[in-house]
Write an enzyme that holds these catalytic residues in place. Structure first.
Site, PDB file in Angstrom:
ATOM      1  N   HIS A   1      -0.177  17.705   4.219  1.00 12.94           N
ATOM      2  CA  HIS A   1      -0.301  16.657   2.887  1.00 12.94           C
ATOM      3  C   HIS A   1       0.315  15.369   3.143  1.00 12.94           C
ATOM      4  CE1 HIS A   1      -0.601  20.196  -0.230  1.00 12.94           C
ATOM      5  NE2 HIS A   1      -1.759  19.680   0.067  1.00 12.94           N
TER       6      HIS A   1
ATOM      7  N   ASP B   1       0.688  -1.096  -0.115  1.00 10.54           N
ATOM      8  CA  ASP B   1       0.083   0.021   0.015  1.00 10.54           C
ATOM      9  C   ASP B   1       0.846   1.315  -0.072  1.00 10.54           C
ATOM     10  OD1 ASP B   1      -2.250  -1.596   0.195  1.00 10.54           O
ATOM     11  OD2 ASP B   1      -2.417  -1.593   2.170  1.00 10.54           O
TER      12      ASP B   1
ATOM     13  N   HIS C   1      -6.063  25.770 -13.104  1.00 12.57           N
ATOM     14  CA  HIS C   1      -5.118  25.015 -12.005  1.00 12.57           C
ATOM     15  C   HIS C   1      -3.552  25.680 -11.987  1.00 12.57           C
ATOM     16  CE1 HIS C   1      -3.284  21.764  -9.760  1.00 12.57           C
ATOM     17  NE2 HIS C   1      -2.122  21.673 -10.623  1.00 12.57           N
TER      18      HIS C   1
ATOM     19  N   ASP D   1      12.213  22.861  -1.523  1.00 10.16           N
ATOM     20  CA  ASP D   1      11.459  21.936  -2.392  1.00 10.16           C
ATOM     21  C   ASP D   1      11.721  21.885  -3.864  1.00 10.16           C
ATOM     22  OD1 ASP D   1       8.966  20.552  -3.521  1.00 10.16           O
ATOM     23  OD2 ASP D   1       7.741  22.571  -3.123  1.00 10.16           O
TER      24      ASP D   1
ATOM     25  N   ASP E   1       2.106  13.213   2.042  1.00 11.89           N
ATOM     26  CA  ASP E   1       3.636  12.942   1.923  1.00 11.89           C
ATOM     27  C   ASP E   1       4.335  13.624   2.859  1.00 11.89           C
ATOM     28  OD1 ASP E   1       2.778  15.173   0.511  1.00 11.89           O
ATOM     29  OD2 ASP E   1       4.332  15.108  -1.165  1.00 11.89           O
ATOM     30  N   HIS E   2       3.776  14.192   3.662  1.00 11.06           N
ATOM     31  CA  HIS E   2       4.469  14.833   4.881  1.00 11.06           C
ATOM     32  C   HIS E   2       3.920  14.569   6.198  1.00 11.06           C
ATOM     33  CE1 HIS E   2       6.789  17.792   2.685  1.00 11.06           C
ATOM     34  NE2 HIS E   2       5.901  17.535   1.714  1.00 11.06           N
TER      35      HIS E   2
ATOM     36  N   ASP F   1       1.818  -3.395   4.284  1.00  7.01           N
ATOM     37  CA  ASP F   1       1.205  -3.990   3.274  1.00  7.01           C
ATOM     38  C   ASP F   1      -0.086  -4.574   3.979  1.00  7.01           C
ATOM     39  OD1 ASP F   1       0.387  -6.259   1.685  1.00  7.01           O
ATOM     40  OD2 ASP F   1       2.321  -7.118   1.771  1.00  7.01           O
TER      41      ASP F   1
ATOM     42  N   HIS G   1       3.658  23.833  -5.867  1.00  9.62           N
ATOM     43  CA  HIS G   1       5.145  24.139  -5.884  1.00  9.62           C
ATOM     44  C   HIS G   1       5.843  25.100  -6.907  1.00  9.62           C
ATOM     45  CE1 HIS G   1       4.675  20.202  -3.640  1.00  9.62           C
ATOM     46  NE2 HIS G   1       3.719  19.940  -4.662  1.00  9.62           N
TER      47      HIS G   1
HETATM   48 ZN   LIG Z   1       2.489  19.599  -0.064  1.00 10.75          ZN
END
Ligand SMILES: [Zn+2]
Length: 579
Positions: A95, A70, A385, A216, A97-98, A466, A389
């Protein structure tokens, strides 16, 4: 069970290098995730005998690289070994990913306090409800612009511009200057001119003595400045105002600010809003709870109530702009939604870009939308859009303002961090001041002057989630799944007389996903002969017969044979029964 394929290397364990704690004259940086990928962000800064962890992200996996897994998490072995020095975790923004790794990894690090801003704290706490067995996170909500003393180190938190509110950067004071890390960010600007607030903030940071800047890189491959958010809001407002029929807007739930703006604008023009999709509803709830969104309760209606209103009074906000198969937008487009069916009078706006890898599914979504004869507006046709970043122009501007002695591009695949490095180098930063790092690398800044990269890396193989299990990267398991999904399996069942080493009868062969057996009789016949010969050759003179040895030998020989005949490397599983 053993795995034998000529193309697969043997299972590799992560390195187990654990360096001693750095001396007082050293500031140490260890990236543990996020510098060779997008996602699973985590790095550590060590100074004054304190370790600080920046972000605890995870990475969604693809079916190609790690089937059945996963998420991938950063490897925390180095922090587990140094738990007593881990003073705090800093979460830059909400987010996944953080924050995604928080329920899985905090305990391993000794559950240190998490310093973050309010919205991120609420998002972490809400997500934690899904993991009741994980220890309760010790959340400390910080205000932007404040300084805290943690361990024996002063740490300053400052706001940054990103696609979600309450995004922050962090400055850690060391004897040799500040280490400044930004999390994800862009610049608020008008036609490439940063706003006065941005100028003030970054000039202020640059006025201090800064040792290292970590920035970033996600959009560093793109030149110039990003499309300003205000332009996107203006375009969306124009659409909401002028479209004289039903409007369906697809976006990312992570585009928190935009979701809020769309709702506020819709209410301003007297529209009713239907929210479709779990992640978008959950973020709406958080936005209301944290006071980021203040609209009337009756502005929201359910999908069932759509028919009660004139079409030009309806805005549907839906997830699934990446063409995700089961998301709201795709179900609407493919006529599988219970209450919303499209008509040629409808306008659909895809307020998103196409994430690399999703091109095909977005294409399918657009095709399906056009089958409904709707009007379609997307980022290629109009400014609906902008990503969260900064592009190279913004990144260079920030880099020059901060003016740190050293620079480490983070957050992104190597092509992104390398592009970031190149952009700032072209703008005048000396190459030797740039640290292009890899996960697990240990970089010591000695006396505030000299970069020393350790020869070995600390453990950095991703941890995997997993299903309900979390563990070390079970490379063998994943490679097995990859092999199975690519070339299938080839099972050999043979009965061996232990006394003589001869086969009792012709071996049975079962294969799945490899070749169509009925059309491969020649291959099978030859394979049977080779199995017989291999078993009987390997048992010659063997007393007693060592079945494990024979099995390994047989798997090697048959893998090589099948590969030479078919150019495929199925997983070969010999089952030998001794009688
Ligand atoms: Zn972000």
């Amino acid at each position: 069970m053993q795995r034998h394929a000529p193309s697969a290397p043997s299972a590799k364990r992560g390195p187990d290098y654990f360096p001693a704690a750095p001396g007082k004259n050293v500031v140490r940086v260890v990236p543990l995730g996020g510098v060779e990928e997008v996602g699973r962000n985590m790095f550590t800064i060590e100074a004054n005998n304190d370790i600080f962890v920046f972000d605890v992200g995870f990475q969604f996996t693809s079916e190609d690289s790690s089937p059945g897994v996963d998420y991938l998490l950063p490897n925390t072995a180095y922090l587990e070994a140094n738990k007593d020095r881990v003073r705090a975790v800093f979460i830059t923004h909400g987010h996944l990913d953080h924050i995604g790794g928080v329920p899985f990894l905090m305990e391993r690090m000794g559950n240190p306090p998490i310093y973050t801003m309010n919205l991120s704290a609420v998002m972490i706490a809400k997500r934690q409800e899904e993991y009741p067995d994980a220890p309760k996170p010790n959340l400390i909500v910080v205000q932007p612009g404040t300084t805290h003393t943690i361990g024996s180190t002063k740490v300053h938190f400052f706001p940054v511009t990103h696609s979600i509110p309450d995004s922050m950067g962090i400055a850690v004071e060391t004897p040799y200057g500040n280490v400044i890390a930004t999390g994800d960010l862009k610049l608020d600007h008008v036609d490439g001119i940063p706003t006065p607030e941005e100028v003030k903030k970054w000039t202020g940071l640059g006025a201090q003595k800064n040792l290292l800047f970590i920035g970033d890189s996600t959009n560093a491959e793109m030149e110039g400045f990003s499309i300003p958010d205000q332009k996107v809001y203006d375009t969306l407002e124009e659409i909401i105002k002028t479209v004289k029929a039903r409007l369906i807007i697809g976006t990312f739930a992570s585009q928190f600010e935009r979701m809020i703006k769309i709702i506020e604008m819709s209410e301003r023009y007297g529209k009713k809003i239907v929210m479709e999709g779990r992640s978008i509803k959950s973020n709406l709830e958080i936005a209301q709870k944290t006071g980021l969104l203040n609209v009337k309760k009756e502005t929201f209606i359910s999908a069932q109530e759509i028919a009660d209103y004139a079409p030009d009074k309806i805005v549907v906000l839906a997830t699934g702009a990446q063409g995700e198969e089961f998301a709201a937008l795709m179900r609407i487009a493919t006529k599988q939604h219970k209450f919303i069916s499209l008509t040629p009078r409808d306008t659909v706006v895809l307020s998103s870009s196409v994430i690399p890898g999703n091109e095909l599914s977005v294409q399918r979504l657009k095709d399906n939308l056009f089958h409904n004869q709707v009007s379609l507006i997307h980022y290629r046709t109009s400014d609906v859009h902008s990503g969260g970043h900064g592009r190279a122009g913004e990144l260079v501007w920030i880099n020059q303002k901060v003016n740190a002695k050293f620079f480490m591009p983070a957050y992104g695949y190597y092509s992104m961090t390398a592009s970031h490095a190149k952009a700032v180098e072209q703008a005048g930063r000396p190459r030797e001041s740039i640290m292009l790092t890899e996960n697990g690398m240990v970089i010591d800044i000695v006396d505030g002057e000299k970069l020393e990269i350790h020869k070995d890396k600390v453990p950095n193989a991703p941890l995997v989630v997993d299903g309900f299990a979390i563990g070390d990267m079970q490379e063998v398991v994943i490679r097995d799944r990859q092999a199975l999904s690519k070339d299938g399996m080839f099972v050999i069942i043979a009965t061996v007389a232990l006394k003589t080493g001869k086969l009792r009868k012709s071996p049975d062969i079962i294969s799945r996903g490899f070749v169509y057996l009925r059309e491969s009789q020649d291959l099978l016949n030859q394979a049977r002969l080779l199995i017989k010969k291999t078993v009987e050759d390997s048992t010659k003179g063997m007393n007693p017969v060592d079945l494990d040895y024979v099995k390994n030998n047989l798997a090697d020989v048959m893998s090589g044979y099948l590969f030479s005949m078919t150019n495929k490397a199925p997983m070969v599983i010999p089952v030998l029964i001794g009688v």
